[in-house]
Design a protein around this motif. Sequence first.
Motif, mmCIF file in Angstrom:
data_model
loop_
_atom_site.group_PDB
_atom_site.id
_atom_site.type_symbol
_atom_site.label_atom_id
_atom_site.label_comp_id
_atom_site.label_asym_id
_atom_site.label_seq_id
_atom_site.Cartn_x
_atom_site.Cartn_y
_atom_site.Cartn_z
ATOM 1 N N GLY A 75 0.685 -1.212 -0.112
ATOM 2 C CA GLY A 75 0.068 0.025 -0.059
ATOM 3 C C GLY A 75 0.774 1.453 -0.016
ATOM 4 O O GLY A 75 0.265 2.218 0.254
ATOM 5 N N ASP A 76 2.057 1.213 -0.237
ATOM 6 C CA ASP A 76 3.019 2.451 -0.107
ATOM 7 C C ASP A 76 3.054 3.052 -1.600
ATOM 8 O O ASP A 76 3.901 2.487 -2.230
ATOM 9 C CB ASP A 76 4.099 2.104 0.529
ATOM 10 C CG ASP A 76 5.104 3.297 0.437
ATOM 11 O OD1 ASP A 76 4.822 4.452 0.100
ATOM 12 O OD2 ASP A 76 6.610 3.244 0.883
ATOM 13 N N ALA A 77 2.354 3.929 -2.006
ATOM 14 C CA ALA A 77 2.023 4.390 -3.147
ATOM 15 C C ALA A 77 3.477 5.273 -3.639
ATOM 16 O O ALA A 77 3.412 5.726 -4.937
ATOM 17 C CB ALA A 77 0.929 5.217 -3.523
ATOM 18 N N ASN A 78 4.126 5.559 -2.693
ATOM 19 C CA ASN A 78 5.409 6.369 -2.989
ATOM 20 C C ASN A 78 6.564 5.510 -3.216
ATOM 21 O O ASN A 78 7.724 5.927 -3.490
ATOM 22 C CB ASN A 78 5.457 7.238 -1.878
ATOM 23 C CG ASN A 78 4.758 8.406 -1.617
ATOM 24 O OD1 ASN A 78 4.266 8.979 -2.964
ATOM 25 N ND2 ASN A 78 4.206 8.747 -1.010
ATOM 26 N N LEU A 79 6.686 4.158 -3.025
ATOM 27 C CA LEU A 79 7.729 3.234 -3.384
ATOM 28 C C LEU A 79 8.061 3.155 -4.714
ATOM 29 O O LEU A 79 7.192 2.931 -5.568
ATOM 30 C CB LEU A 79 7.137 1.951 -2.809
ATOM 31 C CG LEU A 79 8.411 0.839 -2.788
ATOM 32 C CD1 LEU A 79 9.596 1.325 -2.072
ATOM 33 C CD2 LEU A 79 8.110 -0.712 -2.355
ATOM 34 N N ARG A 80 9.225 3.520 -5.050
ATOM 35 C CA ARG A 80 9.665 3.812 -6.266
ATOM 36 C C ARG A 80 10.901 2.583 -6.997
ATOM 37 O O ARG A 80 11.775 2.185 -6.156
ATOM 38 C CB ARG A 80 10.641 5.152 -6.719
ATOM 39 C CG ARG A 80 9.862 6.208 -5.979
ATOM 40 C CD ARG A 80 9.227 7.136 -7.018
ATOM 41 N NE ARG A 80 8.363 8.135 -6.487
ATOM 42 C CZ ARG A 80 8.459 9.379 -6.223
ATOM 43 N NH1 ARG A 80 9.578 9.821 -6.770
ATOM 44 N NH2 ARG A 80 7.602 10.179 -5.877
#
Length: 159
Positions: A75-80
Amino acid sequence: MVGFLRILSEIGQLPADLRAQLESEGVIFTAGRVGVVRHFSGHVPGVYSATGVSRYQGGFGFSNARIVATFPARGDANLRSIDCSWDTNEGPATATVTDKGLQIEIDLHGVDPAFSGSMKLNYKKKIPDEVLQKLPTTALRFRVDPVFVYRAAGVKPKS
Protein backbone atom coordinates in the motif's frame (compact mmCIF):
# COMPACT_ATOMS: atom_id res chain seq x y z
CA MET A 1 -15.18 2.70 4.78
CA VAL A 2 -15.22 5.61 2.32
CA GLY A 3 -11.56 6.40 3.14
CA PHE A 4 -10.59 2.77 2.55
CA LEU A 5 -12.34 2.75 -0.85
CA ARG A 6 -10.57 5.99 -1.80
CA ILE A 7 -7.21 4.40 -0.95
CA LEU A 8 -8.07 1.31 -3.00
CA SER A 9 -9.01 3.48 -5.99
CA GLU A 10 -5.60 5.19 -5.85
CA ILE A 11 -3.54 1.98 -5.95
CA GLY A 12 -1.43 2.02 -9.06
CA GLN A 13 -1.93 5.70 -9.74
CA LEU A 14 1.03 8.03 -9.86
CA PRO A 15 0.89 10.16 -6.69
CA ALA A 16 -0.35 13.69 -7.37
CA ASP A 17 2.91 15.32 -6.23
CA LEU A 18 4.91 13.07 -8.57
CA ARG A 19 2.61 13.89 -11.50
CA ALA A 20 3.09 17.60 -10.73
CA GLN A 21 6.88 17.17 -10.67
CA LEU A 22 6.84 15.38 -14.04
CA GLU A 23 4.64 18.15 -15.49
CA SER A 24 7.12 20.79 -14.35
CA GLU A 25 9.99 18.81 -15.92
CA GLY A 26 8.26 18.51 -19.29
CA VAL A 27 6.20 15.33 -19.15
CA ILE A 28 6.57 12.99 -22.13
CA PHE A 29 4.31 10.12 -21.01
CA THR A 30 2.60 8.79 -17.88
CA ALA A 31 0.67 5.62 -17.18
CA GLY A 32 -1.22 4.68 -14.04
CA ARG A 33 -2.94 1.48 -12.95
CA VAL A 34 -0.50 -0.53 -15.02
CA GLY A 35 -0.25 -4.27 -14.47
CA VAL A 36 3.16 -5.12 -13.01
CA VAL A 37 4.46 -8.68 -12.96
CA ARG A 38 7.26 -9.27 -10.46
CA HIS A 39 9.54 -12.29 -10.94
CA PHE A 40 11.78 -12.98 -7.96
CA SER A 41 14.30 -15.78 -7.84
CA GLY A 42 16.93 -15.77 -5.13
CA HIS A 43 17.51 -14.84 -1.53
CA VAL A 44 16.93 -11.71 0.48
CA PRO A 45 17.39 -12.05 4.26
CA GLY A 46 13.93 -13.05 5.44
CA VAL A 47 12.77 -14.72 2.23
CA TYR A 48 13.96 -17.24 -0.34
CA SER A 49 12.19 -17.90 -3.62
CA ALA A 50 13.00 -20.38 -6.34
CA THR A 51 10.59 -18.83 -8.86
CA GLY A 52 8.16 -16.41 -7.26
CA VAL A 53 5.75 -14.55 -9.51
CA SER A 54 3.39 -11.88 -8.15
CA ARG A 55 1.10 -9.34 -9.76
CA TYR A 56 0.65 -5.73 -8.69
CA GLN A 57 -0.57 -2.42 -10.05
CA GLY A 58 1.88 0.42 -10.44
CA GLY A 59 2.57 3.40 -12.60
CA PHE A 60 5.40 4.99 -14.51
CA GLY A 61 6.27 8.22 -16.21
CA PHE A 62 8.84 9.87 -18.40
CA SER A 63 9.78 13.54 -18.38
CA ASN A 64 12.54 15.38 -20.19
CA ALA A 65 14.59 15.07 -16.98
CA ARG A 66 13.96 11.51 -15.70
CA ILE A 67 12.28 8.14 -15.69
CA VAL A 68 10.21 7.07 -12.69
CA ALA A 69 8.07 4.06 -11.76
CA THR A 70 6.07 3.26 -8.63
CA PHE A 71 5.73 -0.16 -7.06
CA PRO A 72 3.07 0.05 -4.34
CA ALA A 73 4.06 -2.90 -2.17
CA ARG A 74 2.02 -3.04 1.04
CA GLY A 75 0.00 0.00 0.00
CA ASP A 76 2.95 2.44 -0.18
CA ALA A 77 2.13 4.45 -3.30
CA ASN A 78 5.44 6.32 -3.01
CA LEU A 79 7.70 3.25 -3.25
CA ARG A 80 9.77 3.70 -6.42
CA SER A 81 11.37 0.94 -8.44
CA ILE A 82 13.21 3.58 -10.46
CA ASP A 83 13.63 7.33 -10.14
CA CYS A 84 16.67 8.64 -11.97
CA SER A 85 17.83 10.95 -14.71
CA TRP A 86 18.13 9.69 -18.27
CA ASP A 87 21.92 9.99 -18.27
CA THR A 88 22.34 7.54 -15.36
CA ASN A 89 24.32 4.53 -16.52
CA GLU A 90 25.77 2.86 -13.44
CA GLY A 91 24.35 0.29 -11.06
CA PRO A 92 23.10 -3.28 -10.72
CA ALA A 93 19.74 -2.68 -12.42
CA THR A 94 18.71 -2.12 -16.01
CA ALA A 95 15.61 -0.40 -17.31
CA THR A 96 14.42 -0.98 -20.85
CA VAL A 97 11.55 0.88 -22.49
CA THR A 98 9.85 -0.81 -25.45
CA ASP A 99 6.52 -0.53 -27.22
CA LYS A 100 5.23 -3.18 -24.77
CA GLY A 101 6.11 -1.19 -21.63
CA LEU A 102 8.87 -0.79 -19.07
CA GLN A 103 11.05 -3.71 -17.97
CA ILE A 104 13.36 -3.53 -14.97
CA GLU A 105 15.88 -6.23 -14.12
CA ILE A 106 17.85 -6.12 -10.88
CA ASP A 107 20.98 -8.14 -10.06
CA LEU A 108 20.29 -8.54 -6.35
CA HIS A 109 23.88 -9.32 -5.31
CA GLY A 110 24.91 -6.02 -6.91
CA VAL A 111 22.45 -4.19 -4.64
CA ASP A 112 23.70 -5.84 -1.43
CA PRO A 113 26.23 -8.68 -0.94
CA ALA A 114 23.73 -10.36 1.43
CA PHE A 115 21.29 -10.76 -1.49
CA SER A 116 21.45 -13.27 -4.34
CA GLY A 117 19.48 -13.92 -7.50
CA SER A 118 17.42 -11.53 -9.56
CA MET A 119 14.20 -9.57 -9.57
CA LYS A 120 12.37 -8.56 -12.72
CA LEU A 121 9.52 -6.08 -12.92
CA ASN A 122 7.48 -5.93 -16.08
CA TYR A 123 5.19 -2.88 -16.38
CA LYS A 124 2.80 -3.90 -19.15
CA LYS A 125 1.54 -0.86 -21.04
CA LYS A 126 1.58 -0.12 -24.76
CA ILE A 127 3.86 2.82 -25.44
CA PRO A 128 3.31 4.58 -28.78
CA ASP A 129 6.23 4.85 -31.22
CA GLU A 130 6.05 8.66 -31.11
CA VAL A 131 6.71 8.53 -27.35
CA LEU A 132 9.65 6.14 -27.79
CA GLN A 133 11.18 8.55 -30.33
CA LYS A 134 11.01 11.43 -27.81
CA LEU A 135 12.93 9.55 -25.10
CA PRO A 136 16.61 10.42 -24.64
CA THR A 137 17.36 6.66 -24.42
CA THR A 138 15.40 3.42 -24.17
CA ALA A 139 17.91 1.56 -21.98
CA LEU A 140 19.89 2.56 -18.91
CA ARG A 141 21.57 1.18 -15.79
CA PHE A 142 20.80 2.55 -12.33
CA ARG A 143 21.35 2.04 -8.61
CA VAL A 144 18.75 0.42 -6.35
CA ASP A 145 18.24 1.05 -2.64
CA PRO A 146 18.32 -2.22 -0.64
CA VAL A 147 15.14 -1.09 1.16
CA PHE A 148 13.30 -1.27 -2.16
CA VAL A 149 14.41 -4.89 -2.66
CA TYR A 150 13.25 -5.85 0.82
CA ARG A 151 9.85 -4.19 0.29
CA ALA A 152 9.35 -5.60 -3.21
CA ALA A 153 10.27 -9.11 -1.95
CA GLY A 154 7.69 -8.75 0.83
CA VAL A 155 10.14 -8.46 3.72
CA LYS A 156 10.01 -5.73 6.34
CA PRO A 157 13.61 -4.38 6.40
CA LYS A 158 15.45 -4.33 9.69
CA SER A 159 15.88 -0.81 10.99
